[in-house]
Design a protein around this motif. Structure first.
Motif, PDB file in Angstrom:
ATOM      1  N   PHE A 171      36.532  50.080  31.243  1.00 18.83           N
ATOM      2  CA  PHE A 171      36.180  49.379  30.003  1.00 18.83           C
ATOM      3  C   PHE A 171      37.040  48.121  29.816  1.00 18.83           C
ATOM      4  O   PHE A 171      36.540  47.044  29.489  1.00 18.83           O
ATOM      5  CB  PHE A 171      36.372  50.337  28.827  1.00 18.83           C
ATOM      6  N   ASN A 172      38.349  48.277  30.061  1.00 20.34           N
ATOM      7  CA  ASN A 172      39.255  47.126  29.933  1.00 20.34           C
ATOM      8  C   ASN A 172      38.903  46.025  30.929  1.00 20.34           C
ATOM      9  O   ASN A 172      38.956  44.839  30.616  1.00 20.34           O
ATOM     10  CB  ASN A 172      40.707  47.564  30.168  1.00 20.34           C
ATOM     11  N   PHE A 173      38.547  46.456  32.145  1.00 26.43           N
ATOM     12  CA  PHE A 173      38.176  45.488  33.183  1.00 26.43           C
ATOM     13  C   PHE A 173      36.952  44.683  32.770  1.00 26.43           C
ATOM     14  O   PHE A 173      36.921  43.442  32.882  1.00 26.43           O
ATOM     15  CB  PHE A 173      37.920  46.234  34.509  1.00 26.43           C
ATOM     16  N   ILE A 174      35.940  45.425  32.262  1.00 24.07           N
ATOM     17  CA  ILE A 174      34.699  44.751  31.842  1.00 24.07           C
ATOM     18  C   ILE A 174      34.979  43.815  30.671  1.00 24.07           C
ATOM     19  O   ILE A 174      34.477  42.677  30.620  1.00 24.07           O
ATOM     20  CB  ILE A 174      33.617  45.793  31.473  1.00 24.07           C
ATOM     21  N   ALA A 175      35.804  44.272  29.740  1.00 23.10           N
ATOM     22  CA  ALA A 175      36.136  43.437  28.574  1.00 23.10           C
ATOM     23  C   ALA A 175      36.871  42.181  29.017  1.00 23.10           C
ATOM     24  O   ALA A 175      36.574  41.055  28.553  1.00 23.10           O
ATOM     25  CB  ALA A 175      37.002  44.237  27.598  1.00 23.10           C
ATOM     26  N   GLY A 176      37.800  42.343  29.928  1.00 26.48           N
ATOM     27  CA  GLY A 176      38.549  41.182  30.443  1.00 26.48           C
ATOM     28  C   GLY A 176      37.641  40.219  31.173  1.00 26.48           C
ATOM     29  O   GLY A 176      37.710  38.996  30.984  1.00 26.48           O
ATOM     30  N   LEU A 177      36.773  40.760  32.014  1.00 28.53           N
ATOM     31  CA  LEU A 177      35.835  39.927  32.780  1.00 28.53           C
ATOM     32  C   LEU A 177      34.910  39.159  31.850  1.00 28.53           C
ATOM     33  O   LEU A 177      34.645  37.965  32.049  1.00 28.53           O
ATOM     34  CB  LEU A 177      35.022  40.822  33.721  1.00 28.53           C
ATOM     35  N   SER A 178      34.457  39.856  30.799  1.00 24.29           N
ATOM     36  CA  SER A 178      33.566  39.201  29.829  1.00 24.29           C
ATOM     37  C   SER A 178      34.275  38.021  29.159  1.00 24.29           C
ATOM     38  O   SER A 178      33.683  36.949  28.947  1.00 24.29           O
ATOM     39  CB  SER A 178      33.126  40.192  28.753  1.00 24.29           C
ATOM     40  N   SER A 179      35.547  38.231  28.848  1.00 25.26           N
ATOM     41  CA  SER A 179      36.308  37.143  28.203  1.00 25.26           C
ATOM     42  C   SER A 179      36.405  35.943  29.132  1.00 25.26           C
ATOM     43  O   SER A 179      36.213  34.790  28.717  1.00 25.26           O
ATOM     44  CB  SER A 179      37.725  37.618  27.858  1.00 25.26           C
ATOM     45  N   VAL A 180      36.699  36.219  30.406  1.00 22.82           N
ATOM     46  CA  VAL A 180      36.837  35.129  31.376  1.00 22.82           C
ATOM     47  C   VAL A 180      35.507  34.405  31.554  1.00 22.82           C
ATOM     48  O   VAL A 180      35.447  33.170  31.527  1.00 22.82           O
ATOM     49  CB  VAL A 180      37.350  35.678  32.736  1.00 22.82           C
ATOM     50  N   VAL A 181      34.426  35.183  31.703  1.00 24.64           N
ATOM     51  CA  VAL A 181      33.088  34.573  31.873  1.00 24.64           C
ATOM     52  C   VAL A 181      32.731  33.743  30.642  1.00 24.64           C
ATOM     53  O   VAL A 181      32.219  32.622  30.744  1.00 24.64           O
ATOM     54  CB  VAL A 181      32.024  35.666  32.143  1.00 24.64           C
ATOM     55  N   GLY A 182      33.030  34.298  29.478  1.00 23.56           N
ATOM     56  CA  GLY A 182      32.748  33.578  28.223  1.00 23.56           C
ATOM     57  C   GLY A 182      33.507  32.255  28.161  1.00 23.56           C
ATOM     58  O   GLY A 182      32.951  31.218  27.772  1.00 23.56           O
ATOM     59  N   LEU A 183      34.763  32.298  28.582  1.00 19.83           N
ATOM     60  CA  LEU A 183      35.593  31.090  28.579  1.00 19.83           C
ATOM     61  C   LEU A 183      35.039  30.046  29.547  1.00 19.83           C
ATOM     62  O   LEU A 183      34.946  28.849  29.221  1.00 19.83           O
ATOM     63  CB  LEU A 183      37.033  31.459  28.948  1.00 19.83           C
ATOM     64  N   VAL A 184      34.646  30.546  30.730  1.00 15.33           N
ATOM     65  CA  VAL A 184      34.087  29.639  31.742  1.00 15.33           C
ATOM     66  C   VAL A 184      32.811  28.989  31.214  1.00 15.33           C
ATOM     67  O   VAL A 184      32.610  27.766  31.338  1.00 15.33           O
ATOM     68  CB  VAL A 184      33.806  30.395  33.063  1.00 15.33           C
ATOM     69  N   ILE A 185      31.941  29.805  30.590  1.00 15.07           N
ATOM     70  CA  ILE A 185      30.683  29.265  30.052  1.00 15.07           C
ATOM     71  C   ILE A 185      30.972  28.233  28.963  1.00 15.07           C
ATOM     72  O   ILE A 185      30.377  27.163  28.917  1.00 15.07           O
ATOM     73  CB  ILE A 185      29.794  30.414  29.509  1.00 15.07           C
ATOM     74  N   THR A 186      31.939  28.542  28.093  1.00 17.22           N
ATOM     75  CA  THR A 186      32.290  27.616  27.007  1.00 17.22           C
ATOM     76  C   THR A 186      32.768  26.283  27.568  1.00 17.22           C
ATOM     77  O   THR A 186      32.343  25.208  27.120  1.00 17.22           O
ATOM     78  CB  THR A 186      33.399  28.226  26.117  1.00 17.22           C
ATOM     79  N   VAL A 187      33.656  26.362  28.567  1.00 15.95           N
ATOM     80  CA  VAL A 187      34.191  25.132  29.171  1.00 15.95           C
ATOM     81  C   VAL A 187      33.071  24.340  29.827  1.00 15.95           C
ATOM     82  O   VAL A 187      32.981  23.113  29.697  1.00 15.95           O
ATOM     83  CB  VAL A 187      35.304  25.479  30.199  1.00 15.95           C
ATOM     84  N   ARG A 188      32.184  25.039  30.515  1.00 17.41           N
ATOM     85  CA  ARG A 188      31.073  24.369  31.215  1.00 17.41           C
ATOM     86  C   ARG A 188      30.143  23.676  30.223  1.00 17.41           C
ATOM     87  O   ARG A 188      29.720  22.533  30.433  1.00 17.41           O
ATOM     88  CB  ARG A 188      30.293  25.401  32.046  1.00 17.41           C
ATOM     89  N   VAL A 189      29.825  24.386  29.136  1.00 16.62           N
ATOM     90  CA  VAL A 189      28.953  23.803  28.103  1.00 16.62           C
ATOM     91  C   VAL A 189      29.625  22.581  27.490  1.00 16.62           C
ATOM     92  O   VAL A 189      29.006  21.522  27.322  1.00 16.62           O
ATOM     93  CB  VAL A 189      28.625  24.848  27.009  1.00 16.62           C
TER      94      VAL A 189
END
Lengths: 142, 130
Positions: free
Chosen positions: A4-22
């Motif tokens: 669960f922690n891994f998925i939550a961490g990964l989601s945060s990283v993906v979200g950050l990457v998407i935000t930066v890209r946008v």
């Protein structure tokens, strides 16, 4: 729990990457539109100031030659931040040439080197055409 | 190579000689046809030291940050017998004074003063004291 922690961490990283890209895409598009809006203004000014230079060079009007050169230099200074590396180098080269002509303290020297000035102005004109074409080319690809 | 100081003196001297009547100018009717944007279609010509000199006011389009504007300037040229440009004099401040002196003498402004004020022109002292 670890999964669960891994998925939550990964989601945060993906979200950050998407935000930066946008953010990056929006910024790039905005810059492109900004350049597109500025391009005609810079073109008109530089073309006009170059005409001034030609008129006053032919008329041997040293005071007006200096005035036109200062206007050209100011416009190029405004233009430089909107150019790519190659265009920026050319603009800086032209600004350097303008500085050289402006550094001639004696107006007689300015007339005396009229042939050199004509060549500089023709070179400036050609460079300006290339610069503006580059700007046109860069905007759709921004 | 043109010398700014020398040509400034030449233009100043030419303006003085025009005012004193040593250099006589006349209007040239055919010359405007071979010059661009001559104001009033009037070109003044005079023989000075065996050379034909022409003076005229012209308009041109100048460009500023805000866009194009119409400006006027004065050209002084050496020309041949056909009025063709041989050499254009450098643009120096006395060019406007020269043009004004030419117009002043050609229109007979001084004669007008003498006839309009028959008692003679007031001296500078009397003007200051008034």
């Amino acid at each position: 729990m670890d999964v669960f922690n891994f998925i939550a961490g990964l989601s945060s990283v993906v979200g950050l990457v998407i935000t930066v890209r946008v953010w990056w895409s929006v910024r790039t598009i905005a810059e492109g539109y900004s350049r597109q809006a500025l391009l005609p203004q810079f073109q008109r000014r530089l073309r006009g100031f170059t005409k001034n230079l030609k008129i006053h060079e032919q008329g041997k009007n040293a005071a007006e030659i200096r005035k036109a050169l200062v206007l050209c230099r100011g416009t190029l200074q405004d233009l430089v931040p909107h150019l790519g590396r190659h265009g920026k180098n050319r603009a800086l080269h032209v600004m350097g040439a303008i500085e050289q002509v402006l550094s001639l303290e004696d107006n007689s020297a300015l007339w005396g080197q009229s042939g050199v000035i004509i060549a500089e102005m023709e070179g400036l004109n050609n460079t300006l055409v290339v610069l503006t074409n580059e700007m046109k080319w860069r905007v759709p690809n921004a | 190579m043109p010398n700014e100081q020398a040509w400034t003196r030449v233009q100043e001297e030419l303006a003085k000689r025009t005012e004193s009547g040593t250099v006589m100018w006349s209007t040239n009717q055919f010359l405007p046809s071979i010059r661009k944007n001559v104001v009033g279609d009037v070109i003044y010509s005079a023989a000075v030291n065996g050379r034909m000199v022409v003076v005229y006011e012209y308009s041109y389009t100048a460009y500023d940050v805000d866009g194009p504007t119409e400006e006027n300037d004065v050209a002084i040229e050496f020309v041949d017998n056909m009025g063709n440009l041989q050499w254009q004099w450098p643009k120096l401040p006395y060019r406007w004074q020269l043009l004004d002196a030419i117009r002043y003498t050609l229109c007979g402004a001084n004669d007008f003063l003498k006839t309009f004020l028959p008692q003679g022109l007031p001296s500078p002292q009397s003007v200051q004291g008034a």
